[in-house]
Design a protein around this motif. Structure first.
Motif, PDB file in Angstrom:
ATOM      1  N   ARG A  64      -2.074 -12.287   5.562  1.00  0.00           N
ATOM      2  CA  ARG A  64      -1.402 -11.048   5.170  1.00  0.00           C
ATOM      3  C   ARG A  64       0.027 -11.315   4.719  1.00  0.00           C
ATOM      4  NH1 ARG A  64      -3.041  -6.238   9.250  1.00  0.00           N
ATOM      5  NH2 ARG A  64      -2.117  -4.951   7.626  1.00  0.00           N
ATOM      6  N   VAL A 117      -4.625   4.623  10.878  1.00  0.00           N
ATOM      7  CA  VAL A 117      -4.589   4.890   9.446  1.00  0.00           C
ATOM      8  C   VAL A 117      -5.880   5.596   9.039  1.00  0.00           C
ATOM      9  CG1 VAL A 117      -4.616   3.787   7.180  1.00  0.00           C
ATOM     10  CG2 VAL A 117      -3.105   2.925   8.974  1.00  0.00           C
ATOM     11  N   LEU A 147       0.854  -1.181   0.000  1.00  0.00           N
ATOM     12  CA  LEU A 147       0.000   0.000   0.000  1.00  0.00           C
ATOM     13  C   LEU A 147       0.892   1.234   0.000  1.00  0.00           C
ATOM     14  CD1 LEU A 147      -2.443  -1.071   2.864  1.00  0.00           C
ATOM     15  CD2 LEU A 147      -2.953  -1.052   0.412  1.00  0.00           C
ATOM     16  N   PRO A 148       0.438   2.302  -0.655  1.00  0.00           N
ATOM     17  CA  PRO A 148       1.180   3.560  -0.502  1.00  0.00           C
ATOM     18  C   PRO A 148       1.116   3.974   0.966  1.00  0.00           C
ATOM     19  CG  PRO A 148      -0.652   3.783  -2.077  1.00  0.00           C
ATOM     20  CD  PRO A 148      -0.778   2.435  -1.459  1.00  0.00           C
ATOM     21  N   ARG A 154     -12.611  -0.444  13.494  1.00  0.00           N
ATOM     22  CA  ARG A 154     -11.346  -0.401  12.757  1.00  0.00           C
ATOM     23  C   ARG A 154     -11.554   0.004  11.313  1.00  0.00           C
ATOM     24  NH1 ARG A 154      -7.092  -3.058  15.247  1.00  0.00           N
ATOM     25  NH2 ARG A 154      -6.161  -3.732  13.299  1.00  0.00           N
ATOM     26  N   GLY A 212      -4.204  -0.458  14.959  1.00  0.00           N
ATOM     27  CA  GLY A 212      -4.747   0.027  13.688  1.00  0.00           C
ATOM     28  C   GLY A 212      -3.946   1.160  13.076  1.00  0.00           C
ATOM     29  N   SER A 213      -2.707   1.372  13.573  1.00  0.00           N
ATOM     30  CA  SER A 213      -1.924   2.478  13.034  1.00  0.00           C
ATOM     31  C   SER A 213      -1.106   2.055  11.821  1.00  0.00           C
ATOM     32  CB  SER A 213      -1.005   3.044  14.121  1.00  0.00           C
ATOM     33  OG  SER A 213      -0.170   2.028  14.632  1.00  0.00           O
ATOM     34  N   GLY A 214      -1.229   0.808  11.416  1.00  0.00           N
ATOM     35  CA  GLY A 214      -0.538   0.374  10.206  1.00  0.00           C
ATOM     36  C   GLY A 214       0.841  -0.205  10.447  1.00  0.00           C
ATOM     37  N   LYS A 215       1.049  -0.789  11.595  1.00  0.00           N
ATOM     38  CA  LYS A 215       2.349  -1.401  11.887  1.00  0.00           C
ATOM     39  C   LYS A 215       2.613  -2.586  10.961  1.00  0.00           C
ATOM     40  CE  LYS A 215       1.404  -2.087  16.334  1.00  0.00           C
ATOM     41  NZ  LYS A 215       0.120  -1.376  16.501  1.00  0.00           N
ATOM     42  N   THR A 216       1.591  -3.409  10.783  1.00  0.00           N
ATOM     43  CA  THR A 216       1.795  -4.624  10.000  1.00  0.00           C
ATOM     44  C   THR A 216       2.203  -4.301   8.557  1.00  0.00           C
ATOM     45  OG1 THR A 216       0.105  -5.614  11.391  1.00  0.00           O
ATOM     46  CG2 THR A 216       0.796  -6.870   9.471  1.00  0.00           C
ATOM     47  N   GLU A 217       1.618  -3.260   7.991  1.00  0.00           N
ATOM     48  CA  GLU A 217       1.992  -2.862   6.632  1.00  0.00           C
ATOM     49  C   GLU A 217       3.472  -2.451   6.592  1.00  0.00           C
ATOM     50  OE1 GLU A 217       0.250  -3.231   3.900  1.00  0.00           O
ATOM     51  OE2 GLU A 217       1.850  -2.381   2.668  1.00  0.00           O
ATOM     52  N   GLN A 246       3.591   6.595   8.504  1.00  0.00           N
ATOM     53  CA  GLN A 246       4.187   5.284   8.223  1.00  0.00           C
ATOM     54  C   GLN A 246       5.504   5.460   7.470  1.00  0.00           C
ATOM     55  OE1 GLN A 246       0.832   3.554   6.091  1.00  0.00           O
ATOM     56  NE2 GLN A 246       0.700   1.876   7.573  1.00  0.00           N
TER      57      GLN A 246
HETATM   58  P1  ADP Z   1      -1.673  -2.470  13.199  1.00  0.00           P
HETATM   59  O1  ADP Z   1      -0.790  -3.624  12.826  1.00  0.00           O
HETATM   60  O2  ADP Z   1      -0.895  -1.279  13.700  1.00  0.00           O
HETATM   61  O3  ADP Z   1      -2.814  -2.819  14.117  1.00  0.00           O
HETATM   62  P2  ADP Z   1      -2.576  -2.674  10.490  1.00  0.00           P
HETATM   63  O4  ADP Z   1      -1.307  -2.760   9.729  1.00  0.00           O
HETATM   64  O5  ADP Z   1      -3.326  -3.913  10.734  1.00  0.00           O
HETATM   65  O6  ADP Z   1      -2.338  -1.916  11.869  1.00  0.00           O
HETATM   66  O7  ADP Z   1      -3.494  -1.595   9.753  1.00  0.00           O
HETATM   67  C1  ADP Z   1      -4.835  -1.333  10.118  1.00  0.00           C
HETATM   68  C2  ADP Z   1      -5.695  -1.246   8.886  1.00  0.00           C
HETATM   69  O8  ADP Z   1      -5.265  -0.168   8.043  1.00  0.00           O
HETATM   70  C3  ADP Z   1      -5.613  -2.492   8.037  1.00  0.00           C
HETATM   71  O9  ADP Z   1      -6.889  -2.762   7.541  1.00  0.00           O
HETATM   72  C4  ADP Z   1      -4.660  -2.121   6.916  1.00  0.00           C
HETATM   73  O10 ADP Z   1      -4.924  -2.806   5.724  1.00  0.00           O
HETATM   74  C5  ADP Z   1      -4.923  -0.634   6.745  1.00  0.00           C
HETATM   75  N1  ADP Z   1      -3.749   0.087   6.266  1.00  0.00           N
HETATM   76  C6  ADP Z   1      -2.503   0.015   6.793  1.00  0.00           C
HETATM   77  N2  ADP Z   1      -1.670   0.860   6.130  1.00  0.00           N
HETATM   78  C7  ADP Z   1      -2.399   1.455   5.166  1.00  0.00           C
HETATM   79  C8  ADP Z   1      -2.102   2.441   4.143  1.00  0.00           C
HETATM   80  N3  ADP Z   1      -0.880   2.953   4.014  1.00  0.00           N
HETATM   81  N4  ADP Z   1      -3.110   2.815   3.338  1.00  0.00           N
HETATM   82  C9  ADP Z   1      -4.342   2.309   3.488  1.00  0.00           C
HETATM   83  N5  ADP Z   1      -4.680   1.407   4.414  1.00  0.00           N
HETATM   84  C10 ADP Z   1      -3.737   0.975   5.253  1.00  0.00           C
END
Ligand code: ADP
Ligand code: ZN
Ligand code: ZN
Length: 836
Positions: free
Chosen positions: A343, A465, A274-275, A674, A306-311, A280
């Motif tokens: 994922r 996010v 994802l962009p 979420r 939900g802050s996008g750590k996994t991405e 992030q």
């Molecule tokens: P965390 O691991 O911090 O709990 P996630 O990585 O699961 O957070 O991200 C939460 C949600 O936001 C997920 O549904 C993910 O797909 C979405 N997401 C993460 N990064 C982005 C991004 N850069 N753009 C759009 N959606 C995103």
């Protein structure tokens, strides 16, 4: 050539390497990390080669030789062998215990007892032997070592002859070292080289052999080896047609190793990076630079749920793979749901190996093999995946780093975070500890590092996010509910909220923390609580079987119909279990669809996944469960999270109780809202003013840590000190008390001696050194399985004390063991998590 071998014998005297000669033919094969079978006393046992050299301190003529090598490819790397040594010092465990912990259970040795002739010509000139005894000898000579049962199968009713032969020394008992599991092999069809030879075969087949012709034509087009059953299925034929071709010598059929893939029937949608959001991106570029530097870096990624750590993890791993390096991702066992696996598999496909405890031994072994053979480059797994035998690690990620499941509670009692720290150092890799609620140990290391502590840099993601808000949290005081006449386990507020969700087709997650709120049986007349006669803990009531059971030792008895103490009939179970909540829900909202997830409903393999899939597909209104439902789940239609009793863990006798409460509440609150629909959290509690509950309700980590660190500092608890817990047990109460006293005295004595010897030097270093022993005291669980339990807690701080504490404890434990009492058991837990 001499091999130093750590042998598979769990005894104090054998906790050191033993030297063996390496026979000529093995020299090419043997390596540091090889698993070998070696003679030990009269037995043959498994061991690991920890060093190879051409010298030994032993007298050469007395050395025995390595019997054989167990695997072609050593299961341990040279790095892991060194790690085993380090672990044994750090956690005071045996080296063999550390090494075995690194391998899948399938490679743990199994010993088979077999019978064999003492030498090739036994029984010659032994006219005294019966005919039957002679034929047993002859048969054994021909068939080699076999099990006793196999001999008796061949020679029924020959027990006495066999016994006689063993007693005479003509037959000896041997031990074979075997793996617990053989690799799975299937019969596979191999076309010839080159496959064109099959054309020639075709011309020679009779026109009537239609099926055989089909097989040949198929193989001409698809010349890769193929499992025989699969080939038969594709062509809708029987295996006899295929075998006929093999008999003619045109194709070959051989068993071949196949790797079981637990996820083979699942399709993973490929996902693209994802962009990144700006926040992030900032975090990511720091991590990318670290990965590219090829040097050790460690980060605490503190990001709200939900802050996008996994991405970020995914993109960092991608970079790591581009650089030709490997990655390990640890997630708590509980969140190793298909969602998380999806994922990673979705991004990296077959490069991902998955390791968790719900796989069978065979599946786990195969996933491990993919790592060993470097077929996989990314491991996603629970705690023990930190030992993945990669050779070029670029990154280790520990998600939800505060989770207690990263600490192993049986020997070796290691913490995956320590192991990860050690391994990134060795590989010049990057470590990421991710969490919304970092453990206080990690937090302290990042913000107030001690001198000499390895660097840990904090990176933060403070928002979800896409600007999604964190859900508002409402606290409901259950005492007030009671005062206004509501005796239900649901407050009015929570009841209405659930009703509203059911009405508009949204979903609810309900958390009930079972620990501390178990269903015990109590007499309302006299207050008697039914307890286990062996463990001194309350028995738990099991409704459907109408029994009461002990959760520690398994003891069970029928439900009490009258009080054993006062004979009153008003004896009943108290507390709330998930089953009761479920019943209450169904009563309150007829027709409501509830999925209950707890240990009882998730023991079956795949059940976990099944429930979550049902909930995702909105085939239920409520997901009700224990901690299992608090973590890592991400469902778009969940707009309400309810916590039935937030303060239940607050009452556990554990200095981390407040921290655990805060973490659990924050985690479960993070499950709501979420996605596009806004969420709401309702927390029921009897202690709405407690700081851990208040700060969780405000999503305020720093408010919580400030207060909690203050408390810990005042009481001298970790992270401002470190602990070593020594638990002693013995069937005899006075003996265990005495042994506890010995240990405590020895620790104090040795510490004082060391301190005096080095006092001047140490004083210059730092005055802030302390080592104290608490106890011996009765353990929180005073008795398990008729053994009395006592404990000593060593508490220490300062660099001098930290450097010597484990060694001091080791000496003290040895002193207690020197009494030679075989009934005395001592267990050491360095940096313990379980205080119960
Ligand atoms: P965390 O691991 O911090 O709990 P996630 O990585 O699961 O957070 O991200 C939460 C949600 O936001 C997920 O549904 C993910 O797909 C979405 N997401 C993460 N990064 C982005 C991004 N850069 N753009 C759009 N959606 C995103
Ligand atoms: Zn009673
Ligand atoms: Zn018990």
């Amino acid at each position: 050539m001499i091999a130093s071998v750590i042998v598979d014998v769990a005894a104090k005297q054998t906790d050191r390497p033993f030297d063996y000669l390496v026979p000529e033919g093995m020299r090419e094969w043997i390596e540091v990390g090889s698993r070998v079978a070696v003679p030990f006393g009269s037995r043959l046992i498994q061991g690991f080669v920890v060093a190879l050299s051409d010298t030994t301190e032993m007298e050469r003529s007395r050395l025995r030789a390595v019997d054989h090598i167990l695997d072609i490819q050593p299961p341990l790397t040279e790095e892991l062998v060194r790690l085993g040594r380090w672990m044994s010092e750090r956690y005071l465990c045996r080296e063999i215990t550390a090494l075995t912990a690194m391998l899948p259970a399938a490679l743990k040795a199994k010993y088979d007892r077999v019978l064999a002739c003492a030498s090739a010509d036994v029984g010659k000139d032994r006219g005294d032997l019966s005919d039957r005894a002679q034929s047993i000898l002859a048969w054994l000579t021909e068939h080699g070592p076999v099990s006793r049962d196999r001999v008796l199968e061949q020679f029924p009713r020959s027990e006495s002859e066999l016994k006689h032969l063993v007693r005479e020394g003509l037959i000896v008992e041997q031990q074979l070292v075997k793996d617990r599991l053989q690799v799975k092999k299937v019969l596979t069809v191999y076309p010839p080289e080159p496959p064109e030879k099959l054309e020639e075969a075709l011309t020679q087949l009779s026109a009537r052999a239609v099926k055989q012709q089909e097989v040949l034509r198929y193989l001409l087009e698809h010349p890769e080896p193929i499992p025989m059953t699969e080939l038969a299925a594709v062509l809708n034929t029987t295996s006899s047609a295929i075998k006929a071709l093999a008999e003619k010598g045109w194709i070959a059929i051989r068993p071949a190793e196949v790797l079981r893939d637990p996820y083979k029937d699942r399709q993973f949608k490929r996902s693209k990076p994802l962009p990144l959001t700006e926040a992030q991106q900032q975090v990511f570029s720091r991590i990318r630079e670290a990965v590219e530097s090829g040097k050790r870096h460690a980060y605490l990624l503190h990001g709200v749920t939900g802050s996008g750590k996994t991405e970020i993890y995914l993109q960092a791993i991608a970079r790591c793979l581009e650089l030709g390096r490997e990655a390990i991702v640890l997630v708590p066992e509980i969140s190793l749901t298909p969602q998380m696996v999806e994922r990673f598999k979705g991004r990296f496909g077959d490069l991902v190996a998955v390791m968790h405890s719900r796989l069978s031994h065979g599946e786990r072994y195969d996933e491990w093999r993919k790592v060993q053979t470097a077929e996989a480059k990314v491991v996603v797994g629970a705690r023990s995946a930190v030992f993945a035998p990669f050779r070029n690690i670029g990154m280790i990620i520990i998600d939800e780093e505060h989770e207690t499941s990263y600490k192993q509670e049986e020997s070796p009692k290691y913490h995956a975070r320590d192991i990860a720290m050690w391994r990134v150092e060795q590989h010049g890799a990057t470590l990421i500890l991710g969490s919304a609620t970092p453990s206080l140990e990690t937090w302290r290391a990042a913000i107030e590092p001690l001198s000499g502590e390895p660097e840990l840099i904090r990176l933060a993601l403070t928002e979800r996010v896409a600007g999604r808000p964190l859900p508002p949290v409402t606290l409901v005081d259950m005492r007030e509910e009671l005062h206004s006449g509501n005796r239900s386990m649901f407050s009015r507020r929570l009841r209405e909220a659930i009703e509203e969700r059911v009405r508009c087709g949204e979903q609810t997650i309900l958390l009930l923390n079972r620990r501390g709120y178990s269903t015990f049986v109590m007499c309302r007349s006299c207050g008697h609580v039914c307890q286990c006669p062996h463990c001194d803990i309350s028995l738990t009531y099991h409704r459907y079987t109408r029994t009461m059971r002990c959760h520690y030792c398994g003891y069970g008895e029928r439900e009490a119909l009258q009080c054993p103490q006062c004979e009153s009939p008003h004896i009943r179970f108290f507390g709330t279990g998930t089953q009761r909540v479920e019943e209450e829900l169904v009563k309150l909202y007829p027709g409501i669809r509830v999925i209950r997830m707890d240990v009882d409903t998730t023991t079956e393999k795949g059940s976990h996944e099944k429930w979550l899939r049902m909930f995702r597909e909105r085939r239920a209104d409520v997901l009700l469960g224990t901690q299992m439902v608090a973590k890592g789940l991400d469902f778009p239609y969940v707009t309400l999270v309810g916590v039935i009793a937030a303060d239940s863990i607050l009452r556990l006798p554990d200095f981390r109780a407040a921290e655990r409460t805060f973490q659990l509440l924050t985690q479960v609150a993070g499950r709501a809202g979420r996605h596009d629909l806004p969420g709401e959290v309702i927390v029921q509690t009897y202690a709405p003013e407690h700081y851990s509950i208040v700060s969780a309700s405000r999503h305020d980590y720093e408010m919580f840590t400030q207060r909690e660190l203050m408390e810990r500092r005042a009481l001298g608890y970790p992270p401002y000190s470190r602990l070593i817990l020594i638990t002693l047990s013995h069937p005899d109460l006075t003996k265990v008390m005495k042994a506890g006293e010995t240990v405590a005295q020895a620790i104090k004595r040795i510490w004082k001696r060391q301190w005096d010897e080095q006092a001047v030097y140490r004083m210059q270093q730092t005055a802030d050194n302390e080592l104290t022993v608490l106890g011996p005291v009765t353990s929180p669980i005073p008795r398990i399985k008729d053994r009395y339990r006592f404990q000593c807690m060593v508490k220490y701080r300062g660099d001098a004390a930290s450097a010597s504490a484990p060694a001091i404890v080791k000496l003290a434990v040895e002193e207690a063991e020197r009494g030679g009492d075989p009934e005395l058991q001592l267990a050491v837990d360095v940096d313990p998590y379980m205080m119960m």
